[in-house]
Scaffold this motif. Structure first.
Motif, PDB file in Angstrom:
ATOM      1  N   CYS A 112       0.853  -1.186   0.000  1.00  0.00           N
ATOM      2  CA  CYS A 112       0.000   0.000   0.000  1.00  0.00           C
ATOM      3  C   CYS A 112       0.890   1.237   0.000  1.00  0.00           C
ATOM      4  N   GLY A 113       0.391   2.316  -0.622  1.00  0.00           N
ATOM      5  CA  GLY A 113       1.098   3.592  -0.518  1.00  0.00           C
ATOM      6  C   GLY A 113       2.140   3.799  -1.591  1.00  0.00           C
ATOM      7  N   CYS A 129      -1.578   4.097  -3.739  1.00  0.00           N
ATOM      8  CA  CYS A 129      -2.887   4.189  -3.091  1.00  0.00           C
ATOM      9  C   CYS A 129      -2.740   4.638  -1.639  1.00  0.00           C
ATOM     10  N   HIS A 130      -3.832   5.123  -1.061  1.00  0.00           N
ATOM     11  CA  HIS A 130      -3.896   5.388   0.386  1.00  0.00           C
ATOM     12  C   HIS A 130      -2.683   6.168   0.896  1.00  0.00           C
ATOM     13  N   HIS A 151      -1.886  -4.092   2.409  1.00  0.00           N
ATOM     14  CA  HIS A 151      -3.325  -4.243   2.637  1.00  0.00           C
ATOM     15  C   HIS A 151      -3.514  -5.566   3.375  1.00  0.00           C
TER      16      HIS A 151
END
Ligand code: G3I
Ligand code: 9MR
Ligand code: ZN
Length: 543
Positions: A112-113, A129-130, A151
Motif C-alpha cells: 500500500c502507498g 494508493c492510500h 493491505h
C-alpha cells in the motif's frame, strides 16, 4: 468446473520431492492405478490403493495410493482403468521453489502507498494508493502519516495485530530455514545482500511504526475507511478518509512481540534499524504495564470494517514478554513471561486472535539454558503433545490433515497452515521427522489434494482459485487473479449470501465457492499467506 467434474484422483498439483512419500487420494470405485509419464504416455508404476473409508468432513469415501517408488524426475499424472485421471504434477528435487517465490511475492502485491510498476507487478500494476494522512478517531483535528505497509486482505484495511502475525511467520521462516531464502525473488529494493524476505517485512514494519501513539506507546488497532469500498474499486480509487481506530491491548502486545523479534533478526544486518525496533517494542511494553486491565477492542460506532475483536490479551502480552526476554536477556521480561504462563489461554495457537504459540516458540527457541527448566519442559512437552494430537487426527482424516469437521471455519486454510507450522516447530524441537511428513500432508491438501481438487493458491496448480474476493483482482481488467494468494478455504458456517444460496447441506470441506462474492470462503489475507510461506520454506531448503 462443476462439482460433477471434480477429479476422482487428487494430488498436490505442484508435485512431490524426488525422495520421500508420494500419496494420492482417490474417491473412485476402482483400486488399481497407474502412474503415467506425461509426455511419453509410458506407465512407470502400477499400484493398488488401500481400504476405502468414509471421510466425514469431506463427505466422500476415500482411499489412498502410494507411489513413493517413482523417483525419476519428470512430469506425471495418475490414471485408472475406469477413466479417472489426476492433475499433472512434477516429481523433482525442488518442487516448491516457484511456489515459495509466488507466496512471498504476494506481499509485494499487497503493498500500500506505493505504485506497483509493470517491471515488478506485470499486468497487475497499479498507481500508488492510500497516501493521505489518517484521522485519529475521536480527534478529528489530529491527522497523521498513515501510508505504507500491506493491505490486509481482499479489502484495503490495515490492521496492526494481523500484520504482526504475518511478519512473525515470515521472520520465523527465515530464522528456521534461512537456506530457503538464499535466492532473491526480485523486489525493487533487492540488493543481493539483504534477503528479500527481510526487505519485504520491512515494508510492513515501517508502517507498523506509524501505528504507535507517540505519547503513550500504545498501538492503534487498525487503519481503515469507515466502511468497505465496493468490490471492484481499485486501491488508488479508494479515496475515502482513513481513520486510526483506538489503541488496543491486543495490538500493543502484538506490536511489542513483533518489534522485539525484528530487533533480533535485523541486528546482524542493520544495527540502527534493530535499535529502532527495540525502542518501539519497549514503548509498547511500557503501555502494557500502565494498562493492566484494558477491555477488548470493538469497532467505534461509525466504523464497520473488519473488527478483529479480541477479548483476551494475555496471549499477546505473553508473546511480547517472551520476545523481549529473548532479545534483551533481561530478567524482568523472563519474570513477566513466567507469571503470564500461569494464566489460562492457548499456549500453542498461532491465530491472529490467539498468539500464545508465538510466545511459547520464542521461549523454546531461546534454549533451555536460558529458561526455567520446569517451565521449559512443560512447554516443550505441551508442544510435542499437541503435535502428536495433530498427527493422530491427520492419520484418521481421509485427506491426511488435522482438521476435524468443526474446524472448517472462516479462514480454515490458516488453521491448515498454522497446524503444519506447529508440527514443524515440534520437528525442530524434537528432531522427529514424522511431524514433518504430517506437515507436508497439510501442504498437499492446500495445493490440491482435497475433496474439491483445487489448489487454494492463485496462479499455482492446474486447477487453482480463479475468482478470489480480492478487490484488485476483481477491479482490474486482467483475467487471471493476482498470483500467489492463499484463499481462506471452506467455512461450514456459511457466512455470506453467496454460499448461503449455493452451498446449503454441503459437507464441511466442500463449503467453499471459487466466487468473488464469497468473502467468507474465498477472500485472501496476508496472514493466510504467511504461515504457508513458513511451511513451504521447510520443504524448499538448499541441501
Ligand atoms: O473461534 C470460533 C470457534 O470456537 C467456533 O467453533 C467457530 C464456529 O463458527 O467459530 C470460530 O470463530 C470464527 C472466527 O473467525 C475464528 O477465527 C468466527 O465464526 C468467524 O466469523 C471469524 O471470522 C473472521 C472474519 O473476519 C469475521 O469476523 C476471520 O477469522 C477473519 O479472518 C476475518 O477477517 C477479515 C477482516 O475482518 C477484514 N479483512 C478481511 C479479513 C478476511 O476475511
Ligand atoms: O469485502 C469485505 C471483506 O473484505 C470482509 O472480510 C467481509 C467481512 O467483514 O466483508 C466484506 O464486505 C461485505 C460486507 O461485509 C457485506 N456487504 C458485501 C461486502 C462485500 O462486497
Ligand atoms: Zn493502499
Amino acid at each position: 468446473m462443476s462439482e460433477h467434474e471434480f477429479r476422482k484422483i487428487t494430488v498436490n498439483q505442484m508435485g512431490y520431492p524426488v525422495s520421500g512419500e508420494k500419496i494420492a487420494v482417490f474417491t473412485s470405485a476402482e483400486h488399481d492405478f497407474q502412474v503415467i509419464e506425461k509426455n511419453s504416455g509410458t506407465v512407470v508404476f502400477t499400484g493398488k490403493t488401500g481400504v476405502a473409508k468414509l471421510d466425514k468432513a469431506s463427505g466422500v469415501t476415500v482411499h489412498t495410493g502410494d507411489f513413493s517408488e517413482v523417483r525419476a524426475a519428470g512430469h506425471y499424472r495418475i490414471e485408472q482403468n475406469d477413466g479417472a485421471v489426476s492433475a499433472s504434477f512434477a516429481i523433482t528435487d525442488m518442487p516448491y521453489n516457484e511456489l515459495q517465490k509466488g507466496l512471498l511475492k504476494a506481499f509485494y502485491y499487497y503493498r500500500c502507498g506505493v505504485e506497483l510498476t509493470e517491471d515488478y507487478a506485470g499486468p497487475w500494476k497499479h498507481k500508488a494508493c492510500h497516501t493521505a494522512e489518517g484521522i485519529v478517531y475521536g480527534q478529528p483535528e489530529l491527522r497523521l502519516d498513515s501510508s505504507g505497509g500491506w493491505h490486509d486482505a481482499g479489502d484495503y484495511g490495515k490492521y496492526a495485530g494481523p500484520g504482526a502475525k504475518a511478519v512473525a511467520d515470515l521472520l520465523l521462516a527465515y530464522e528456521l530455514y534461512p537456506s530457503a531464502f538464499a535466492n532473491a525473488f526480485t523486489l525493487p529494493e533487492s540488493d543481493g545482500i539483504v534477503p528479500d524476505i527481510l526487505l519485504e517485512c520491512k515494508v510492513e514494519l515501517d508502517w507498523l511504526f506509524k501505528m504507535q501513539d507517540s505519547d503513550t506507546g500504545g498501538i492503534y488497532h487498525k487503519l481503515t475507511t469507515l466502511s468497505f469500498p465496493g468490490l471492484d474499486v481499485m486501491p488508488e480509487e479508494d479515496t475515502s478518509d482513513l481513520y486510526f481506530s483506538p489503541v488496543s491491548a491486543a495490538a500493543t502486545g502484538d506490536f511489542a512481540g513483533v518489534m522485539a523479534l525484528s530487533a533480533r533478526i535485523y541486528a546482524p544486518l542493520d544495527a540502527a534499524y534493530a535499535a529502532k525496533c527495540l525502542k518501539a517494542a519497549l514503548a509498547a511494553w511500557e503501555w502494557l504495564m500502565q494498562h493492566p486491565a484494558e477491555p477488548g477492542f470493538t469497532n467505534p460506532p461509525e466504523i464497520t470494517t473488519g473488527e478483529y475483536g479480541d477479548e483476551v490479551d494475555d496471549d499477546e502480552h505473553y508473546w511480547a514478554a517472551a520476545e523481549l526476554y529473548r532479545t534483551t536477556g533481561e530478567e524482568k521480561y523472563h519474570q513477566a513471561f513466567q507469571e503470564l504462563a500461569l494464566r489460562s489461554f492457548p499456549k500453542f495457537s498461532l491465530g491472529w486472535a490467539d498468539m500464545g504459540g508465538y510466545g511459547t516458540l520464542a521461549y523454546l527457541l531461546n534454549g533451555e539454558q536460558h529458561a526455567d527448566s520446569v517451565l521449559y519442559s512443560s512447554l516443550k512437552e505441551g508442544l510435542l503433545t499437541e503435535a502428536e494430537r495433530l498427527s493422530q487426527v491427520s492419520l484418521e482424516d481421509g485427506y491426511l490433515i488435522s482438521l476435524k469437521e468443526e474446524d472448517y471455519i472462516w479462514g480454515s486454510n490458516m488453521l491448515v497452515m498454522n497446524n503444519a507450522m506447529l508440527l514443524l516447530a515440534a520437528e525442530h524441537c524434537s528432531g522427529d521427522s514424522r511431524f514433518a511428513v504430517c506437515a507436508q500432508d497439510h501442504l498437499h491438501y492446500l495445493m490440491g489434494r482435497n475433496v474439491l481438487d483445487i489448489s487454494y493458491v492463485t496462479g499455482f496448480g492446474d486447477h487453482s482459485v480463479m475468482h478470489p474476493h480480492h478487490r484488485p483482482s476483481v477491479g482490474d481488467a486482467v483475467t487471471d487473479p493476482v498470483p500467489g494468494l492463499v484463499s481462506g478455504g471452506p467455512d461450514r458456517g456459511l457466512h455470506d449470501d453467496y454460499v448461503v444460496e449455493h452451498l446449503q447441506g454441503k459437507p464441511a470441506a466442500q463449503c467453499f465457492a471459487d466466487h468473488e462474492l464469497s468473502y467468507s470462503t474465498n477472500e485472501v489475507t496476508i496472514y493466510w499467506n504467511s504461515p504457508a510461506v513458513f511451511v513451504v520454506a521447510r520443504f524448499n531448503q538448499m541441501s
